[in-house]
Write a protein that holds these residues in place. Structure first.
Motif, PDB file in Angstrom:
ATOM      1  N   LEU A 190       0.876  -1.165   0.000  1.00 31.12           N
ATOM      2  CA  LEU A 190       0.000   0.000   0.000  1.00 31.12           C
ATOM      3  C   LEU A 190       0.916   1.219   0.000  1.00 31.12           C
ATOM      4  O   LEU A 190       1.718   1.388   0.916  1.00 31.12           O
ATOM      5  CB  LEU A 190      -0.891  -0.005   1.249  1.00 31.12           C
ATOM      6  CG  LEU A 190      -2.020   1.004   1.297  1.00 31.12           C
ATOM      7  CD1 LEU A 190      -3.065   0.708   0.213  1.00 31.12           C
ATOM      8  CD2 LEU A 190      -2.697   0.986   2.658  1.00 31.12           C
ATOM      9  N   PRO A 191       0.836   2.052  -1.034  1.00 35.89           N
ATOM     10  CA  PRO A 191       1.802   3.148  -1.159  1.00 35.89           C
ATOM     11  C   PRO A 191       1.707   4.213  -0.067  1.00 35.89           C
ATOM     12  O   PRO A 191       2.669   4.921   0.191  1.00 35.89           O
ATOM     13  CB  PRO A 191       1.490   3.751  -2.525  1.00 35.89           C
ATOM     14  CG  PRO A 191       0.128   3.284  -2.868  1.00 35.89           C
ATOM     15  CD  PRO A 191      -0.106   2.012  -2.127  1.00 35.89           C
ATOM     16  N   THR A 192       0.566   4.316   0.594  1.00 35.65           N
ATOM     17  CA  THR A 192       0.414   5.271   1.678  1.00 35.65           C
ATOM     18  C   THR A 192      -0.015   4.517   2.929  1.00 35.65           C
ATOM     19  O   THR A 192      -0.399   3.355   2.869  1.00 35.65           O
ATOM     20  CB  THR A 192      -0.658   6.331   1.341  1.00 35.65           C
ATOM     21  OG1 THR A 192      -1.903   5.666   1.116  1.00 35.65           O
ATOM     22  CG2 THR A 192      -0.279   7.130   0.108  1.00 35.65           C
ATOM     23  N   GLU A 193       0.031   5.195   4.058  1.00 37.57           N
ATOM     24  CA  GLU A 193      -0.393   4.574   5.310  1.00 37.57           C
ATOM     25  C   GLU A 193      -1.869   4.195   5.230  1.00 37.57           C
ATOM     26  O   GLU A 193      -2.687   4.935   4.690  1.00 37.57           O
ATOM     27  CB  GLU A 193      -0.168   5.569   6.449  1.00 37.57           C
ATOM     28  CG  GLU A 193      -0.496   5.002   7.802  1.00 37.57           C
ATOM     29  CD  GLU A 193      -0.146   5.974   8.904  1.00 37.57           C
ATOM     30  OE1 GLU A 193      -0.917   6.026   9.875  1.00 37.57           O
ATOM     31  OE2 GLU A 193       0.879   6.671   8.798  1.00 37.57           O
ATOM     32  N   ALA A 194      -2.207   3.039   5.765  1.00 40.94           N
ATOM     33  CA  ALA A 194      -3.602   2.589   5.778  1.00 40.94           C
ATOM     34  C   ALA A 194      -4.441   3.563   6.599  1.00 40.94           C
ATOM     35  O   ALA A 194      -4.049   3.969   7.681  1.00 40.94           O
ATOM     36  CB  ALA A 194      -3.701   1.192   6.367  1.00 40.94           C
ATOM     37  N   THR A 195      -5.593   3.916   6.060  1.00 40.97           N
ATOM     38  CA  THR A 195      -6.501   4.812   6.766  1.00 40.97           C
ATOM     39  C   THR A 195      -7.421   4.007   7.670  1.00 40.97           C
ATOM     40  O   THR A 195      -7.511   2.776   7.553  1.00 40.97           O
ATOM     41  CB  THR A 195      -7.362   5.612   5.783  1.00 40.97           C
ATOM     42  OG1 THR A 195      -8.225   4.693   5.079  1.00 40.97           O
ATOM     43  CG2 THR A 195      -6.505   6.390   4.782  1.00 40.97           C
ATOM     44  N   GLU A 196      -8.121   4.701   8.553  1.00 38.47           N
ATOM     45  CA  GLU A 196      -9.120   4.035   9.389  1.00 38.47           C
ATOM     46  C   GLU A 196     -10.175   3.366   8.522  1.00 38.47           C
ATOM     47  O   GLU A 196     -10.647   2.276   8.845  1.00 38.47           O
ATOM     48  CB  GLU A 196      -9.766   5.026  10.359  1.00 38.47           C
ATOM     49  CG  GLU A 196      -8.854   5.440  11.496  1.00 38.47           C
ATOM     50  CD  GLU A 196      -8.388   4.266  12.347  1.00 38.47           C
ATOM     51  OE1 GLU A 196      -9.232   3.430  12.756  1.00 38.47           O
ATOM     52  OE2 GLU A 196      -7.181   4.174  12.607  1.00 38.47           O
ATOM     53  N   ASP A 197     -10.544   4.009   7.410  1.00 38.41           N
ATOM     54  CA  ASP A 197     -11.523   3.409   6.493  1.00 38.41           C
ATOM     55  C   ASP A 197     -10.990   2.117   5.878  1.00 38.41           C
ATOM     56  O   ASP A 197     -11.732   1.142   5.737  1.00 38.41           O
ATOM     57  CB  ASP A 197     -11.911   4.389   5.380  1.00 38.41           C
ATOM     58  CG  ASP A 197     -12.815   5.519   5.865  1.00 38.41           C
ATOM     59  OD1 ASP A 197     -13.420   5.402   6.951  1.00 38.41           O
ATOM     60  OD2 ASP A 197     -12.916   6.527   5.134  1.00 38.41           O
ATOM     61  N   ASP A 198      -9.704   2.104   5.500  1.00 39.29           N
ATOM     62  CA  ASP A 198      -9.083   0.890   4.953  1.00 39.29           C
ATOM     63  C   ASP A 198      -9.125  -0.239   5.976  1.00 39.29           C
ATOM     64  O   ASP A 198      -9.469  -1.376   5.654  1.00 39.29           O
ATOM     65  CB  ASP A 198      -7.619   1.137   4.576  1.00 39.29           C
ATOM     66  CG  ASP A 198      -7.415   2.084   3.416  1.00 39.29           C
ATOM     67  OD1 ASP A 198      -8.291   2.151   2.528  1.00 39.29           O
ATOM     68  OD2 ASP A 198      -6.360   2.758   3.405  1.00 39.29           O
ATOM     69  N   ILE A 199      -8.758   0.088   7.215  1.00 38.90           N
ATOM     70  CA  ILE A 199      -8.711  -0.913   8.279  1.00 38.90           C
ATOM     71  C   ILE A 199     -10.105  -1.440   8.592  1.00 38.90           C
ATOM     72  O   ILE A 199     -10.324  -2.642   8.713  1.00 38.90           O
ATOM     73  CB  ILE A 199      -8.029  -0.324   9.536  1.00 38.90           C
ATOM     74  CG1 ILE A 199      -6.541  -0.076   9.236  1.00 38.90           C
ATOM     75  CG2 ILE A 199      -8.216  -1.227  10.740  1.00 38.90           C
ATOM     76  CD1 ILE A 199      -5.819   0.732  10.288  1.00 38.90           C
ATOM     77  N   ARG A 200     -11.068  -0.537   8.687  1.00 34.91           N
ATOM     78  CA  ARG A 200     -12.453  -0.930   8.989  1.00 34.91           C
ATOM     79  C   ARG A 200     -13.027  -1.791   7.858  1.00 34.91           C
ATOM     80  O   ARG A 200     -13.707  -2.783   8.120  1.00 34.91           O
ATOM     81  CB  ARG A 200     -13.301   0.323   9.196  1.00 34.91           C
ATOM     82  CG  ARG A 200     -14.708   0.062   9.557  1.00 34.91           C
ATOM     83  CD  ARG A 200     -14.859  -0.026  11.036  1.00 34.91           C
ATOM     84  NE  ARG A 200     -16.244  -0.358  11.344  1.00 34.91           N
ATOM     85  CZ  ARG A 200     -16.641  -0.851  12.470  1.00 34.91           C
ATOM     86  NH1 ARG A 200     -15.785  -1.047  13.430  1.00 34.91           N
ATOM     87  NH2 ARG A 200     -17.886  -1.146  12.679  1.00 34.91           N
ATOM     88  N   ALA A 201     -12.746  -1.431   6.601  1.00 37.26           N
ATOM     89  CA  ALA A 201     -13.249  -2.211   5.470  1.00 37.26           C
ATOM     90  C   ALA A 201     -12.674  -3.625   5.478  1.00 37.26           C
ATOM     91  O   ALA A 201     -13.388  -4.597   5.227  1.00 37.26           O
ATOM     92  CB  ALA A 201     -12.924  -1.499   4.151  1.00 37.26           C
ATOM     93  N   ALA A 202     -11.386  -3.743   5.783  1.00 36.89           N
ATOM     94  CA  ALA A 202     -10.765  -5.068   5.841  1.00 36.89           C
ATOM     95  C   ALA A 202     -11.363  -5.886   6.983  1.00 36.89           C
ATOM     96  O   ALA A 202     -11.647  -7.086   6.814  1.00 36.89           O
ATOM     97  CB  ALA A 202      -9.247  -4.926   6.026  1.00 36.89           C
ATOM     98  N   ALA A 203     -11.584  -5.258   8.134  1.00 33.67           N
ATOM     99  CA  ALA A 203     -12.180  -5.954   9.275  1.00 33.67           C
ATOM    100  C   ALA A 203     -13.590  -6.430   8.943  1.00 33.67           C
ATOM    101  O   ALA A 203     -13.971  -7.563   9.256  1.00 33.67           O
ATOM    102  CB  ALA A 203     -12.196  -5.041  10.497  1.00 33.67           C
TER     103      ALA A 203
END
Length: 77
Positions: A13-26
């Motif tokens: 992931l070229p940038t730091e994972a966002t809260e939205d990225d983390i929540r979507a994966a969860a």
């Protein structure tokens, strides 16, 4: 049933994972494991709690990973 969970760590992931990225994966993980895209009302609390706990674990994992050759991320408070 659900889309693939993407890798959230650098350099994938070229940038730091966002809260939205983390929540979507969860959410995708809990959907896959439970077999429910959307839980029935009587399972909503357990489903939502699982998503929160997986997101928390994912955030801690990403914060604590050491990726060789990548720049370090500042600790999140």
């Amino acid at each position: 049933m659900c889309r693939s969970i993407k890798t959230l760590r650098p350099p994938v992931l070229p940038t730091e994972a966002t809260e939205d990225d983390i929540r979507a994966a969860a959410l995708q993980y809990v959907r896959k494991v439970s077999g429910f895209r959307a839980p029935a009302a009587h399972n909503r609390e357990v489903f939502d709690r699982a998503v929160d706990e997986v997101a928390d674990a994912t955030r801690r994992l990403l914060d604590d990973l050491e990726v060789r050759g990548a720049t370090t991320r500042p600790a999140q408070g």
